[in-house]
Enzyme design. Sequence first.
Site, PDB file in Angstrom:
ATOM      1  N   CYS A  59     -14.505  10.184  19.137  1.00  0.00           N
ATOM      2  CA  CYS A  59     -15.668   9.312  19.067  1.00  0.00           C
ATOM      3  C   CYS A  59     -15.947   8.650  20.427  1.00  0.00           C
ATOM      4  O   CYS A  59     -16.528   9.273  21.300  1.00  0.00           O
ATOM      5  CB  CYS A  59     -15.489   8.307  17.932  1.00  0.00           C
ATOM      6  SG  CYS A  59     -17.082   7.741  17.304  1.00  0.00           S
ATOM      7  N   LYS A  74      18.447 -13.184   0.217  1.00  0.00           N
ATOM      8  CA  LYS A  74      18.061 -14.306  -0.635  1.00  0.00           C
ATOM      9  C   LYS A  74      17.062 -13.876  -1.711  1.00  0.00           C
ATOM     10  O   LYS A  74      16.060 -13.226  -1.414  1.00  0.00           O
ATOM     11  CB  LYS A  74      17.421 -15.406   0.233  1.00  0.00           C
ATOM     12  CG  LYS A  74      18.438 -16.077   1.143  1.00  0.00           C
ATOM     13  CD  LYS A  74      19.501 -16.709   0.282  1.00  0.00           C
ATOM     14  CE  LYS A  74      20.348 -17.719   0.974  1.00  0.00           C
ATOM     15  NZ  LYS A  74      21.443 -18.160   0.072  1.00  0.00           N
ATOM     16  N   THR A  75      17.337 -14.242  -2.941  1.00  0.00           N
ATOM     17  CA  THR A  75      16.460 -13.821  -4.046  1.00  0.00           C
ATOM     18  C   THR A  75      15.467 -14.918  -4.458  1.00  0.00           C
ATOM     19  O   THR A  75      14.552 -14.663  -5.222  1.00  0.00           O
ATOM     20  CB  THR A  75      17.279 -13.432  -5.305  1.00  0.00           C
ATOM     21  OG1 THR A  75      17.945 -14.596  -5.776  1.00  0.00           O
ATOM     22  CG2 THR A  75      18.286 -12.338  -5.017  1.00  0.00           C
ATOM     23  N   ASP A 113      -2.632 -16.888  -3.306  1.00  0.00           N
ATOM     24  CA  ASP A 113      -3.851 -17.076  -2.511  1.00  0.00           C
ATOM     25  C   ASP A 113      -4.993 -17.486  -3.446  1.00  0.00           C
ATOM     26  O   ASP A 113      -5.111 -16.941  -4.544  1.00  0.00           O
ATOM     27  CB  ASP A 113      -4.311 -15.759  -1.852  1.00  0.00           C
ATOM     28  CG  ASP A 113      -3.318 -15.214  -0.854  1.00  0.00           C
ATOM     29  OD1 ASP A 113      -2.422 -15.969  -0.451  1.00  0.00           O
ATOM     30  OD2 ASP A 113      -3.445 -14.022  -0.493  1.00  0.00           O
ATOM     31  N   TYR A 167      -8.103  -6.906  15.245  1.00  0.00           N
ATOM     32  CA  TYR A 167      -7.021  -7.895  15.343  1.00  0.00           C
ATOM     33  C   TYR A 167      -6.728  -8.499  13.979  1.00  0.00           C
ATOM     34  O   TYR A 167      -5.603  -8.865  13.667  1.00  0.00           O
ATOM     35  CB  TYR A 167      -7.397  -9.036  16.295  1.00  0.00           C
ATOM     36  CG  TYR A 167      -7.305  -8.647  17.741  1.00  0.00           C
ATOM     37  CD1 TYR A 167      -6.084  -8.272  18.303  1.00  0.00           C
ATOM     38  CD2 TYR A 167      -8.433  -8.644  18.555  1.00  0.00           C
ATOM     39  CE1 TYR A 167      -5.994  -7.903  19.632  1.00  0.00           C
ATOM     40  CE2 TYR A 167      -8.350  -8.280  19.887  1.00  0.00           C
ATOM     41  CZ  TYR A 167      -7.126  -7.914  20.429  1.00  0.00           C
ATOM     42  OH  TYR A 167      -7.041  -7.544  21.725  1.00  0.00           O
ATOM     43  N   GLY A 182       0.826  -1.210   0.000  1.00  0.00           N
ATOM     44  CA  GLY A 182       0.000   0.000   0.000  1.00  0.00           C
ATOM     45  C   GLY A 182       0.858   1.256   0.000  1.00  0.00           C
ATOM     46  O   GLY A 182       0.526   2.247  -0.645  1.00  0.00           O
ATOM     47  N   GLU A 205     -24.649   1.866  25.273  1.00  0.00           N
ATOM     48  CA  GLU A 205     -23.912   0.818  24.559  1.00  0.00           C
ATOM     49  C   GLU A 205     -23.430  -0.260  25.533  1.00  0.00           C
ATOM     50  O   GLU A 205     -23.442  -1.439  25.204  1.00  0.00           O
ATOM     51  CB  GLU A 205     -22.716   1.428  23.810  1.00  0.00           C
ATOM     52  CG  GLU A 205     -21.869   0.385  23.110  1.00  0.00           C
ATOM     53  CD  GLU A 205     -20.839   0.959  22.155  1.00  0.00           C
ATOM     54  OE1 GLU A 205     -20.808   2.182  21.956  1.00  0.00           O
ATOM     55  OE2 GLU A 205     -20.048   0.165  21.597  1.00  0.00           O
ATOM     56  N   HIS A 226     -14.456  11.532  13.347  1.00  0.00           N
ATOM     57  CA  HIS A 226     -13.088  11.004  13.255  1.00  0.00           C
ATOM     58  C   HIS A 226     -12.195  11.945  12.444  1.00  0.00           C
ATOM     59  O   HIS A 226     -12.054  11.770  11.230  1.00  0.00           O
ATOM     60  CB  HIS A 226     -13.103   9.619  12.605  1.00  0.00           C
ATOM     61  CG  HIS A 226     -13.673   8.565  13.488  1.00  0.00           C
ATOM     62  ND1 HIS A 226     -12.916   7.885  14.404  1.00  0.00           N
ATOM     63  CD2 HIS A 226     -14.933   8.103  13.620  1.00  0.00           C
ATOM     64  CE1 HIS A 226     -13.678   7.028  15.060  1.00  0.00           C
ATOM     65  NE2 HIS A 226     -14.915   7.148  14.603  1.00  0.00           N
ATOM     66  N   GLY A 262     -13.755   3.376  19.654  1.00  0.00           N
ATOM     67  CA  GLY A 262     -13.788   2.005  20.141  1.00  0.00           C
ATOM     68  C   GLY A 262     -15.219   1.522  20.289  1.00  0.00           C
ATOM     69  O   GLY A 262     -16.171   2.282  20.075  1.00  0.00           O
ATOM     70  N   GLU A 273      -9.108  12.024  12.285  1.00  0.00           N
ATOM     71  CA  GLU A 273      -7.874  11.373  11.795  1.00  0.00           C
ATOM     72  C   GLU A 273      -7.957  10.984  10.325  1.00  0.00           C
ATOM     73  O   GLU A 273      -6.934  10.808   9.672  1.00  0.00           O
ATOM     74  CB  GLU A 273      -7.520  10.157  12.657  1.00  0.00           C
ATOM     75  CG  GLU A 273      -8.440   8.947  12.543  1.00  0.00           C
ATOM     76  CD  GLU A 273      -9.623   8.960  13.497  1.00  0.00           C
ATOM     77  OE1 GLU A 273     -10.050  10.066  13.894  1.00  0.00           O
ATOM     78  OE2 GLU A 273     -10.142   7.881  13.841  1.00  0.00           O
TER      79      GLU A 273
HETATM   80  N1  GLN Z   1     -19.027   2.593  20.032  1.00  0.00           N
HETATM   81  C1  GLN Z   1     -19.359   3.965  19.835  1.00  0.00           C
HETATM   82  C2  GLN Z   1     -20.562   4.143  18.949  1.00  0.00           C
HETATM   83  O1  GLN Z   1     -20.937   3.252  18.236  1.00  0.00           O
HETATM   84  C3  GLN Z   1     -18.186   4.746  19.273  1.00  0.00           C
HETATM   85  C4  GLN Z   1     -17.764   4.293  17.915  1.00  0.00           C
HETATM   86  C5  GLN Z   1     -16.399   4.806  17.553  1.00  0.00           C
HETATM   87  O2  GLN Z   1     -15.626   5.204  18.410  1.00  0.00           O
HETATM   88  N2  GLN Z   1     -16.076   4.775  16.284  1.00  0.00           N
HETATM   89  O3  GLN Z   1     -21.156   5.181  18.949  1.00  0.00           O
END
Ligand code: GLN
Length: 544
Positions: A384, A191-192, A151, A57, A21, A408, A510, A357, A512
Site C-alpha cells: 500500500c 497469585k490467585t 469497565d 498507538y 482473542g 497525500e 493488503h 501507512g 497480509e
Molecule cells: N495513505 C495511503 C492512502 O491512503 C496508503 C494507505 C495504506 O497504506 N493503507 O492511499
Amino acid sequence: MSKKTRYLFVTGGVVSSLGKGIVASSLGTLLKARGLKVTIQKLDPYINVDAGTMNPYQHGEVFVTVDGAETDLDLGHYERYIDENLKAKNNLTTGKIYSQVIERERRGDYLGDTVRVIPHITDQIKEFIHQVAVDSDADVAIVEVGGTVGDIESLPFLEAIRQFKNDVGYERVMYLHVTLLPHLGAAGELKTKPTQHSVKELRAIGIAPDVLVCRTEKPPGQEHIRKIALYGDVPTKAVFACPDVASIYDVPLMLEQDGLGDFTVQRLGLQCKPPDLEAWKMMVRRMKTATDKVRICLVGKYVEIKDAYMSIAESLQHAGIAAGCQVHIDRLDAGELASGSGMETLRSAHGILVPGGFGARGVEGKIRAIEFARKENVPYFGICYGMQWAVVEFARNVCGLKDANSTEVAPETENPVVWAMEDQKNIEKMGGSMRLGEYDCKFTPGTAAHRVYEADTVRERHRHRYEFNNAYRQQLTDKGLVISGLNPERDLVEIIELKDHAWFVACQFHPEFGSRPYRAHPLFRGFVEAALKRATAGRTPATV
Ligand code: GLN
C-alpha cells in the site's frame, strides 16, 4: 428454522492484553478440527463506530474484512485460526449499536417507548449475535467481549450475554472467562486473588463462568487450580492454565491437550467427530524445526507498537513456514532512517518491507530504504503506502522527476505520481470512506507476481485513498517499471515490480489480511523465498 447454534461467550478479567482473542480463536480451531462449523464475533465496547478512525498507538492494526469493514485486529486472529473469511457484522461496537438504535428511534420504530439500555440496547446487541450465527449457519458461535470485566463501557454487552442464556436455554450457552495469575517475584509465587475478584465481579453482573482460562508466566500447581476452582465455583476440570508459549500457534494444541476441546463439546452437547489437528501440528513442527534464519527489516512509523503490524508479522511467519525458515523481523523506525541512522539494520537485512501507512512523518526514511533495496538488489516488498513510495522513488531517481510526490503529503506537487481518485477528492467524512474491501486484480502474464499467484485474476483487500496516477504510466514503464496487475473495472494499478532484481514487488492492496498459517500468501512467500536465497547465498540451504 436454523440449526441449534451453541453460543460460547468469552470475557476477560484482571488486565487487558491477556490474549483473549488468541484463546477465542484457539477454541475455534479445536471445534473446527472436530468438523463443526464455527463463526467468531467480537463485541467492542468503545464508542467509535469502527476501528478505522483509531490511531495505531491506541488500537494496533486495523484489520479489513473482504466486505470492506475496518475492524479490530482480533478478527485477523479469528480468520487465521478458523480459516474462514469473516464479514463486517462479525465486529460489533457500541458506536454501531447506538447508531442503529437512535436511527430506529427517529424512524418511530419504538412506538412511543422510552428508549433505554435495557431492553433496547441489549435487544439490539442480541439481535446482532443471533444474526451472525444464523447467517453463517454455525454450529458454534464464539462471541468475544472486548475490554475487561468491570469497565463501564462493557456493561450493556455483559448484560446482553447474561440475558442470552434465558433466551436460548442454558444448555446452549457457555461462558468462558480468561484471567491472569500474576507471578510475584518477591513472594516467588503465583497469585490467585485477582482471578477470584474478577470472577466475583462477573458473578455480580449475573454471569457464572463455566470455564476459567488462566494466563500465567509459569504453569500453576494443583493447589492453585483447586483454589481457583473453589473460589470460582467451577469443577477443577474446568480450570485451564495457559502459560506463555513460544508461538501463539502452540495455544490450540496446549488447550486441546488439557482437555478444553472435549470439555466444551460435552458442556454444549455437541455431536462431532474426534479432533483432527494433524495439519496444525505439522505446521507448528515445520515452524519450530526450520534452521535457516531470514532477517526482514520492516521500515515503519509505529515500530515500538507490536500490534501495529500484526497481520504482516503473522504473514511473514506463514511464509517462513512455507519456505522452511525462521523469519526474524527487525523493526526500523522510518524517522530514524530519515535522520541518517539505522543504515546498519538495513544493510544486515535479507529483505526490506515497507508496510501501509498515512501522512508525512517518516516518508523520507521509507524512500531511503526503498532506494537502498532497489540499488543493492535486496528483496523488497511494498504494501500500500510501501507501493506508493516505491513509485515516487522510481519517478524521482530513475525517471529524473525530482519533485515527484504523492498528493497525500504534497498536494501542490508538479509531478503527482500518486494521487487521489476523483471520487476521493471531496470526501468530508473520514470514517469508512476509503477504497475498502476486495477488488479484482488481473495479472500481466509472465511477471513475478503472476508466477507466484498461479492464477490470472485474484481478489485482494484494500484500504487507501490514493492511487498510482495513470498519467505517468508510460513514462515510468518506459524506464523499466513493470505493471504486473491491474484492476480491470477501473484500470487502477494494483501491483508493480522491477525486472532484473532479486525481488522487487509492491502492491496497492493488503495481502497480509489473506494469509493463513498453512496457506502462506503468495506474495509473502515469494518475498521470503527471495530473502532466504540472499541469506543462504554461497551455501547449500539446510533442509527442514
Ligand atoms: N495513505 C495511503 C492512502 O491512503 C496508503 C494507505 C495504506 O497504506 N493503507 O492511499
